[in-house]
Design an enzyme around this catalytic site. Structure first.
Site, PDB file in Angstrom:
ATOM      1  N   HIS A 101     -23.666   2.493   5.231  1.00  0.00           N
ATOM      2  CA  HIS A 101     -23.709   1.187   5.894  1.00  0.00           C
ATOM      3  C   HIS A 101     -25.134   0.743   6.216  1.00  0.00           C
ATOM      4  O   HIS A 101     -25.397  -0.473   6.247  1.00  0.00           O
ATOM      5  CB  HIS A 101     -22.831   1.195   7.142  1.00  0.00           C
ATOM      6  CG  HIS A 101     -21.382   1.026   6.827  1.00  0.00           C
ATOM      7  ND1 HIS A 101     -20.804  -0.211   6.664  1.00  0.00           N
ATOM      8  CD2 HIS A 101     -20.393   1.936   6.600  1.00  0.00           C
ATOM      9  CE1 HIS A 101     -19.511  -0.065   6.368  1.00  0.00           C
ATOM     10  NE2 HIS A 101     -19.238   1.231   6.327  1.00  0.00           N
ATOM     11  N   ASN A 142     -18.277  -3.460  -7.664  1.00  0.00           N
ATOM     12  CA  ASN A 142     -17.990  -4.533  -8.607  1.00  0.00           C
ATOM     13  C   ASN A 142     -18.922  -5.697  -8.304  1.00  0.00           C
ATOM     14  O   ASN A 142     -19.128  -6.049  -7.144  1.00  0.00           O
ATOM     15  CB  ASN A 142     -16.529  -4.979  -8.484  1.00  0.00           C
ATOM     16  CG  ASN A 142     -16.230  -6.219  -9.304  1.00  0.00           C
ATOM     17  OD1 ASN A 142     -16.283  -7.334  -8.797  1.00  0.00           O
ATOM     18  ND2 ASN A 142     -15.925  -6.018 -10.569  1.00  0.00           N
ATOM     19  N   VAL A 143     -19.495  -6.256  -9.346  1.00  0.00           N
ATOM     20  CA  VAL A 143     -20.242  -7.511  -9.225  1.00  0.00           C
ATOM     21  C   VAL A 143     -19.820  -8.393 -10.390  1.00  0.00           C
ATOM     22  O   VAL A 143     -19.737  -7.931 -11.529  1.00  0.00           O
ATOM     23  CB  VAL A 143     -21.774  -7.299  -9.214  1.00  0.00           C
ATOM     24  CG1 VAL A 143     -22.250  -6.866  -7.840  1.00  0.00           C
ATOM     25  CG2 VAL A 143     -22.215  -6.276 -10.257  1.00  0.00           C
ATOM     26  N   HIS A 174     -14.785   9.254  -9.553  1.00  0.00           N
ATOM     27  CA  HIS A 174     -13.930  10.266  -8.928  1.00  0.00           C
ATOM     28  C   HIS A 174     -14.588  11.639  -9.098  1.00  0.00           C
ATOM     29  O   HIS A 174     -14.520  12.238 -10.177  1.00  0.00           O
ATOM     30  CB  HIS A 174     -12.550  10.275  -9.582  1.00  0.00           C
ATOM     31  CG  HIS A 174     -11.763   9.018  -9.386  1.00  0.00           C
ATOM     32  ND1 HIS A 174     -11.206   8.679  -8.180  1.00  0.00           N
ATOM     33  CD2 HIS A 174     -11.447   8.018 -10.254  1.00  0.00           C
ATOM     34  CE1 HIS A 174     -10.568   7.524  -8.308  1.00  0.00           C
ATOM     35  NE2 HIS A 174     -10.698   7.099  -9.544  1.00  0.00           N
ATOM     36  N   HIS A 214       1.088  -1.574   3.727  1.00  0.00           N
ATOM     37  CA  HIS A 214       2.288  -0.737   3.830  1.00  0.00           C
ATOM     38  C   HIS A 214       1.983   0.637   4.423  1.00  0.00           C
ATOM     39  O   HIS A 214       2.904   1.365   4.800  1.00  0.00           O
ATOM     40  CB  HIS A 214       2.960  -0.593   2.459  1.00  0.00           C
ATOM     41  CG  HIS A 214       2.143   0.143   1.445  1.00  0.00           C
ATOM     42  ND1 HIS A 214       1.036  -0.402   0.841  1.00  0.00           N
ATOM     43  CD2 HIS A 214       2.276   1.389   0.917  1.00  0.00           C
ATOM     44  CE1 HIS A 214       0.521   0.472  -0.011  1.00  0.00           C
ATOM     45  NE2 HIS A 214       1.247   1.571   0.020  1.00  0.00           N
ATOM     46  N   SER A 236     -17.813  -3.342 -13.258  1.00  0.00           N
ATOM     47  CA  SER A 236     -16.942  -2.690 -12.287  1.00  0.00           C
ATOM     48  C   SER A 236     -16.972  -1.192 -12.524  1.00  0.00           C
ATOM     49  O   SER A 236     -16.963  -0.748 -13.684  1.00  0.00           O
ATOM     50  CB  SER A 236     -15.514  -3.217 -12.420  1.00  0.00           C
ATOM     51  OG  SER A 236     -14.677  -2.671 -11.414  1.00  0.00           O
ATOM     52  N   HIS A 266     -16.375   2.793  -5.320  1.00  0.00           N
ATOM     53  CA  HIS A 266     -16.084   1.640  -6.177  1.00  0.00           C
ATOM     54  C   HIS A 266     -17.176   0.599  -5.965  1.00  0.00           C
ATOM     55  O   HIS A 266     -17.648   0.399  -4.844  1.00  0.00           O
ATOM     56  CB  HIS A 266     -14.725   1.052  -5.802  1.00  0.00           C
ATOM     57  CG  HIS A 266     -14.538  -0.384  -6.216  1.00  0.00           C
ATOM     58  ND1 HIS A 266     -14.691  -1.437  -5.336  1.00  0.00           N
ATOM     59  CD2 HIS A 266     -14.226  -0.932  -7.416  1.00  0.00           C
ATOM     60  CE1 HIS A 266     -14.464  -2.565  -5.976  1.00  0.00           C
ATOM     61  NE2 HIS A 266     -14.188  -2.296  -7.233  1.00  0.00           N
ATOM     62  N   GLY A 321      -4.270 -11.181 -19.781  1.00  0.00           N
ATOM     63  CA  GLY A 321      -4.219 -10.534 -21.086  1.00  0.00           C
ATOM     64  C   GLY A 321      -5.394  -9.623 -21.343  1.00  0.00           C
ATOM     65  O   GLY A 321      -5.789  -9.415 -22.493  1.00  0.00           O
ATOM     66  N   GLY A 322      -5.967  -9.089 -20.280  1.00  0.00           N
ATOM     67  CA  GLY A 322      -7.113  -8.199 -20.424  1.00  0.00           C
ATOM     68  C   GLY A 322      -6.734  -6.861 -21.032  1.00  0.00           C
ATOM     69  O   GLY A 322      -5.563  -6.553 -21.249  1.00  0.00           O
TER      70      GLY A 322
END
Length: 299
Positions: A145, A108-109, A96, A175, A92, A106, A257-258
């Site tokens: 894309h 993640n795999v 920035h 939100h 992951s 970002h 608990g990571g």
């Protein structure tokens, strides 16, 4: 070599390759590595680059963790896995940049496997990548894309459209009634055919640099001032809101608990909130709102 080890080896190599490419693009800073172990099982290596020429902070972590009971964030939509042992590995990253004209990104795999009484009862891939610009350019979004669409082609006519739509739906701040950025690809629970699904995970992981680095090179020397920097910090607040309120990976990590330092490395080093902020009508800042709705970028 078993299936899990094949995925694990790919992911550690992917982390190495992305780190090398980011260091080359930055030209100044290097990643510091933090090796860690998890008491319940497994561990990982977190790498952080700070205060570079291009990147204010770039974090990329590899983890291989296991446990005897699934946390609520994972078992809520898969109640049949309650009580199963599990093992998960993944890479992951969140980058920035300093320059507000370079988007945050970002990727993640990941791979997840659950067992009961020594038998695999579930296994699946998940992941994707997404882009969060502050001062967006059509050519950057379209390039992003196009790469995403091209890597999906070998996996069926509907793959890009389906996983783009999934990304738009997942990275949505309810939100705020806006997307986190301009999307990309997102997938989860992909577990019908190991070889095909693993090939897709590799395509996503390998395609990330092709999608992102050209945008970095195009925008890294764009002049900016205090106004742009303040807007970047304000918009980073949305990133924090999403990660702490909605992101399933963050919730899974904390509930299982990571290691909090590694889980929360996605958060920006500097951020601000401002009550009642409204961009000036017609300004570059106001223009961002037009990009924070699901759109067909390649039509």
């Amino acid at each position: 070599m078993n299936e899990f080890d094949r995925v694990r080896d790919y992911l550690t190599d992917l982390q190495d390759r992305i780190c090398a490419a980011v260091e080359a693009a930055d030209g100044k800073a290097r990643f510091a590595e933090d090796l860690w172990k998890r008491e319940e099982g497994g561990g990982g290596r977190t790498r952080i680059l700070r205060d570079g020429a291009v990147f204010e902070q770039a974090g990329i972590g590899f983890s291989d963790v296991s446990g005897t009971r699934l946390p609520p964030s994972a078992s809520a939509h898969r109640p049949e896995l309650a009580g199963a042992t599990w093992r998960a590995c993944g890479v992951s990253l969140v980058f920035h940049p300093h320059n507000p004209y370079i988007p945050t990104t970002h990727m993640n795999v990941r791979y997840f496997r659950a067992e009961r009484d020594g038998e695999v009862v579930a296994a699946w891939f998940g992941g994707g990548f997404d882009l969060t610009p502050f001062y967006p350019f059509d050519e950057d979004v379209q390039h992003w894309h196009r790469v995403a669409q091209a890597l999906c082609v070998p996996f069926g006519q509907e793959r890009y459209a389906a996983h783009k739509r999934w990304c738009d739906e997942y990275f949505f701040l309810r939100h705020r009634n806006e997307t986190r950025g301009v999307g990309g690809l997102f997938f989860d629970d992909l577990g019908q055919d190991f070889e095909r699904d693993f090939a897709y995970q590799r395509a996503v992981g390998d395609g990330f640099l092709d999608a992102y680095i050209p945008i970095v090179q195009r925008r890294k020397d764009t002049p900016y001032g205090e106004r742009e920097r303040e807007f970047q910090l304000y918009r980073r607040g949305r990133y924090v809101e999403f990660n702490l309120v909605y992101d399933r990976g963050t919730l899974f990590g904390l509930q299982s608990g990571g290691r909090a330092e590694s889980i929360l490395m996605s958060l920006p080093p500097r951020v601000r909130w401002e009550y009642g902020f409204t961009p000036e009508p017609g300004s570059a800042e106001a223009r961002l709102a037009d990009y924070l709705i699901p759109r067909d970028w390649l039509g």
